[in-house]
Design an enzyme around this catalytic site. Structure first.
Site, PDB file in Angstrom:
ATOM      1  N   CYS A  99       0.828  -1.288   0.067  1.00 42.09           N
ATOM      2  CA  CYS A  99       0.142  -0.045   0.009  1.00 42.09           C
ATOM      3  C   CYS A  99       0.816   1.240  -0.075  1.00 42.09           C
ATOM      4  O   CYS A  99       1.839   1.610   0.965  1.00 42.09           O
ATOM      5  CB  CYS A  99      -0.925  -0.150   1.386  1.00 42.09           C
ATOM      6  SG  CYS A  99      -2.186   1.410   1.338  1.00 42.09           S
ATOM      7  N   VAL A 100       0.771   2.053  -1.066  1.00 43.44           N
ATOM      8  CA  VAL A 100       1.634   3.227  -1.241  1.00 43.44           C
ATOM      9  C   VAL A 100       1.047   4.303  -0.312  1.00 43.44           C
ATOM     10  O   VAL A 100       1.887   5.155   0.071  1.00 43.44           O
ATOM     11  CB  VAL A 100       1.475   3.667  -2.675  1.00 43.44           C
ATOM     12  CG1 VAL A 100       2.160   2.839  -3.623  1.00 43.44           C
ATOM     13  CG2 VAL A 100       0.062   3.985  -3.051  1.00 43.44           C
TER      14      VAL A 100
END
Length: 205
Positions: free
Chosen positions: A46-47
């Protein structure tokens, strides 16, 4: 594999190998090159959180999506009056442009800064709601199918234990409570290394 109970088997640990870590890995584990570590039942990196979502923290990721969706839904409802006011003049080019590209209307001097602010905030809430809703319902579908993001393209569902058990595998034994708050104690049924399977893991020929 060791037999557990009728129709289900427990997949033995360390069936794969990670060349980056140079070690054997359990099933559904994969290496993340951003985190530079192997993650148990890795779903994705997850950025937004700048970390991987996997076995231990999937519940917190899912609850975050759920609560964001609920908050944005509330915001959209509360901003419904903005759309009503804008569309009072009818579906005209002016109203459509104000809803779709309010910044162009502001720069061109067609609307006041106040009207722009209301339209921009309302638009942002709607776009955010749609994006989060897409992510949320995608992960709900994955959860109900007993799959991760990395497995969704496969037609095989060897880890599908049934709807309730699939949800419990992700959210823990108190899945019916922890969606309210991920901090509610809800022990996960597995250890992230051994997984119950109900189908063949061999590629479909």
């Amino acid at each position: 594999m060791d037999h557990s109970y009728a129709g289900t088997q427990v997949l033995s640990a360390f069936t794969g190998y990670c060349y980056a870590c140079e070690t054997h890995t359990p099933p559904r584990c994969s290496h993340c090159y951003d985190c530079n570590v192997c993650v148990l039942r890795r779903d994705h990196h997850c950025v937004f959180f700048n970390q991987c979502v996997g076995f231990r923290n999937y519940r917190y990721f899912f609850c975050c999506l759920l609560h964001m969706w609920a908050g944005l839904l509330y915001a959209v409802v509360m901003n419904a009056e903005v759309f009503i006011v804008i569309l009072k003049e009818g579906v005209t080019l002016h109203s459509i442009m104000l809803l779709l590209v309010p910044w162009i209307m502001l720069v061109s001097g067609q609307v006041t800064a106040r009207a722009f602010a209301f339209a921009f905030i309302a638009d942002t809430c709607v776009v955010g709601f749609l994006l989060v809703a897409g992510f949320l319902f995608f992960h709900i579908a994955l959860m109900l199918r007993g799959q991760t993001t990395r497995e969704w393209h496969s037609s095989r569902r060897p880890y599908n234990l049934g709807t309730v058990n699939n949800v419990a595998e992700c959210l823990g034994s108190r899945w019916y409570l922890c969606w309210l708050c991920p901090l509610i104690p809800s022990p996960l049924p597995g250890d992230g290394i051994h997984f119950k399977v109900t189908g063949s893991l061999e590629p479909v020929r």
